[in-house]
Design an enzyme around this catalytic site. Structure first.
Site, PDB file in Angstrom:
ATOM      1  N   TYR A 146       0.873  -1.177   0.000  1.00 39.57           N
ATOM      2  CA  TYR A 146       0.000   0.000   0.000  1.00 39.57           C
ATOM      3  C   TYR A 146       0.909   1.225   0.000  1.00 39.57           C
ATOM      4  O   TYR A 146       2.029   1.171  -0.493  1.00 39.57           O
ATOM      5  CB  TYR A 146      -0.902  -0.084   1.246  1.00 39.57           C
ATOM      6  CG  TYR A 146      -2.147   0.753   1.161  1.00 39.57           C
ATOM      7  CD1 TYR A 146      -3.017   0.667   0.077  1.00 39.57           C
ATOM      8  CD2 TYR A 146      -2.473   1.628   2.201  1.00 39.57           C
ATOM      9  CE1 TYR A 146      -4.169   1.444   0.022  1.00 39.57           C
ATOM     10  CE2 TYR A 146      -3.632   2.402   2.155  1.00 39.57           C
ATOM     11  CZ  TYR A 146      -4.473   2.305   1.062  1.00 39.57           C
ATOM     12  OH  TYR A 146      -5.612   3.073   1.010  1.00 39.57           O
ATOM     13  N   LYS A 162     -20.077 -20.431 -10.625  1.00 38.69           N
ATOM     14  CA  LYS A 162     -19.193 -20.400 -11.788  1.00 38.69           C
ATOM     15  C   LYS A 162     -17.802 -19.912 -11.384  1.00 38.69           C
ATOM     16  O   LYS A 162     -16.785 -20.431 -11.843  1.00 38.69           O
ATOM     17  CB  LYS A 162     -19.810 -19.447 -12.813  1.00 38.69           C
ATOM     18  CG  LYS A 162     -19.347 -19.685 -14.194  1.00 38.69           C
ATOM     19  CD  LYS A 162     -20.509 -19.908 -15.134  1.00 38.69           C
ATOM     20  CE  LYS A 162     -19.995 -20.523 -16.395  1.00 38.69           C
ATOM     21  NZ  LYS A 162     -21.036 -20.852 -17.336  1.00 38.69           N
TER      22      LYS A 162
END
Lengths: 378, 378
Positions: free
Chosen positions: B37, B92
């Site tokens: 970060y 999926k």
């Protein structure tokens, strides 16, 4: 910084990004597949089809936040677009998961029109339990957030505004105590009237501060100043009660607190020496603060906080947003509001058992912080 | 089915959805945080800001697919909306990760207008390396897919169309061999002219089949039939070379292959007995096929395939899409096309070492299948 840059590029290349998806269910055989997918999943679709709210029970919506950016105000880098925003949003997602167990996914939008952004966020909302707006430039961010709050049924928070506001207020609560100042009488000079500056100012007023003067690059904002945009006109109505006029160097005289969310080096020792004795300095410009801590100390600062991890008193959104979103999901709040942000700031401040001038804030690695904040989100 | 439904609801409730996010990088201390970060991540944003394509190297875009649905055609359940689509898209995503190592995230859109869907997918595209359209009703799905293919620079595939087409063609390749038929002369009756039916027909024609008659609920589609929509007019031009007219029961006479992507029970033993000897029956309606396998066998079927896992010869998209998206990401293809789908179908067919009438297709748990398919995607 150069060293960080090189290492960070290498880290990102090695992993090809920082977040991945993972299945929570096992899919080793037909039976397991028949429950997670067809035919079993049809039952779940039918249940949710009858009552969309059931998505909070049966799907990732329960624990998932969208981190939405258009890349118009990335860190301090400016408008680099949605592709450049991806690594920042991924970093935020990694933090949300590691620190708060929140699943978050980056939505980086390939356009920067206010109405289009509002529309797109509403269109993708079904999958998410909350929306974290991020790195969207002012003043568009204000309209986008307030409209989404009104038009969506899930909580929405622009972290650059309110995450910052929560942590600044937390730091101030402890700083006031140590410096023995009262919120009703303390004089605050605010430098920077963008997303963060505006949101912090409003929260401080809500909390009870009475004497805040906000400066932009032209100097103090006051009612009737020519050329103010709509947002700054609003700000002028609730700040600067004595209608003082002038550049930062002029209006800072006699104030007890300086909060900068502006640019490197904008606060000088000379200016500081005109402030009240033992001033409180929050120099939050990133990566280089408005004044360096050692310089500020030499000029008489009682407390200095910056956005940086390599100095004492790091004032970082990461102290706030993980707990805020954890709480928003756990408690299924309707919407974020100032009462939540004030309670959260008080919780962050209180988390420091014995505040000292060099330790007015917890650090994000302290166990229990996220929980303490999340409990205030109701 | 009832048992599956009950168990599936319990499974989904227990986990609160099926997928979660995970950090690929460690965030245990300030140093690690400074790379993943701020401040380190700024270097990555600047690199990508200069060249958006670098997002393929440094971010999740490298390995991430959007599974996009508007919930207008969920499984066989119809238009239940975007919330009801979530559990299917999650399933999926779980399959893509577990079988192919592909990270996929559900985008369930809260509207069903063709132009709006195209716009929204383009807007959210920066984060993704490919787009899997899913459960979007015909004929809108055709326009949406072709427009997105033309207007995006990442590959786009509507799995209900092409995933199905690849697997049907794979099954047919082995069935033809076993039944000693030639693609140039075999007569195929197709029942169902929706997304799957249309896409399968076009792929079979591309592969070399010459005599396909497609029926919808009105009977055989032929050039000049009154009331055909644009898509069916197109279909009429390339099918039904002898311009036969009539209901399914009339036009099926003498055909060697029946492929149904329609509704439960539409094929009867009586109809089957009018077909050529030893017909090939792909009865793919879900969950109840056009004819049950035992009934079809009694009526003389040489090969029967269905969409179900509890019968032999399960013809399921899961044999195709994991490898197709794995290959699309690995090989950074510009776009999916029919050549890829034909090669993929041949790879699936070839994966069965010794095809028999009861085993014309591999099952998705066989090791190496995803790799065999992904290699054909270039």
């Amino acid at each position: 910084m150069k060293d960080y840059y090189k290492k960070s590029l290498a880290l990102h290349k090695k992993h090809g990004g920082k977040i991945e998806l993972k299945s929570k269910v096992s899919l080793r055989n037909r039976d397991e597949l028949s429950l997670a997918y067809t035919p079993g999943v049809a039952a779940v679709s039918m249940e949710i089809g009858k009552d969309n709210k059931k998505a909070f029970e049966y799907t990732l919506k329960k624990n998932t936040v969208a981190i939405v950016s258009d890349g118009s105000a990335i860190l301090g880098l400016g408008n680099l677009g949605p592709y450049a925003a991806i690594p920042v949003m991924e970093g935020k997602a990694a933090i949300l998961k590691e620190f708060a167990g929140v699943d978050a996914f980056p939505i980086c939008l390939d356009m920067q029109d206010t109405e289009e952004i509002i529309k797109a966020v509403k269109q993708i909302a079904p999958v998410f339990g909350a929306i974290n707006l991020e790195d969207i430039s002012a003043p568009r961010c204000f309209e986008i957030e307030s409209r989404l709050r009104a038009e969506l049924t899930i909580p929405v928070m622009h972290d650059d505004q309110h995450g910052t506001a929560v942590v600044v207020l937390a730091g101030l609560i402890n700083a006031l105590k140590l410096r023995k100042l009262k919120k009703e009488t303390a004089k605050i000079i605010f430098n920077g009237a963008g997303a963060a500056g505006t949101a912090v100012t409003y929260l401080l007023i809500k909390y009870g501060f009475k004497n805040i003067v906000v400066c932009d690059s032209e100097g103090a904002i006051y009612e009737g100043r020519p050329g103010l945009n709509k947002e700054k006109q609003q700000l002028a109505k609730v700040t600067n009660p004595n209608k003082i006029i002038g550049k930062l160097a002029e209006v800072i005289v006699g104030s007890e607190i300086f909060i900068g969310v502006s640019k490197a080096g904008l606060l000088t020792s000379e200016m500081m020496r005109t402030m009240a004795k033992n001033p409180i300095i929050f120099a939050l410009a990133n990566p280089i603060p408005e004044i360096m801590p050692n310089v500020a100390k030499l000029a008489g600062a009682f407390i200095v906080a910056t956005g940086r991890s390599d100095f004492d008193n790091q004032l970082n959104n990461s102290l706030g947003f993980p707990g805020l979103f954890r709480g928003a999901l756990d408690n299924r709040i309707k919407q974020f509001d100032d009462k939540i942000f004030i309670r959260a700031a008080e919780a962050v401040a209180k988390f420091v058992k014995k505040p000292t001038p060099d330790k007015i804030l917890p650090n994000m690695f302290e166990k229990g912080l996220v929980k303490a904040v999340s409990k205030t989100v109701y």
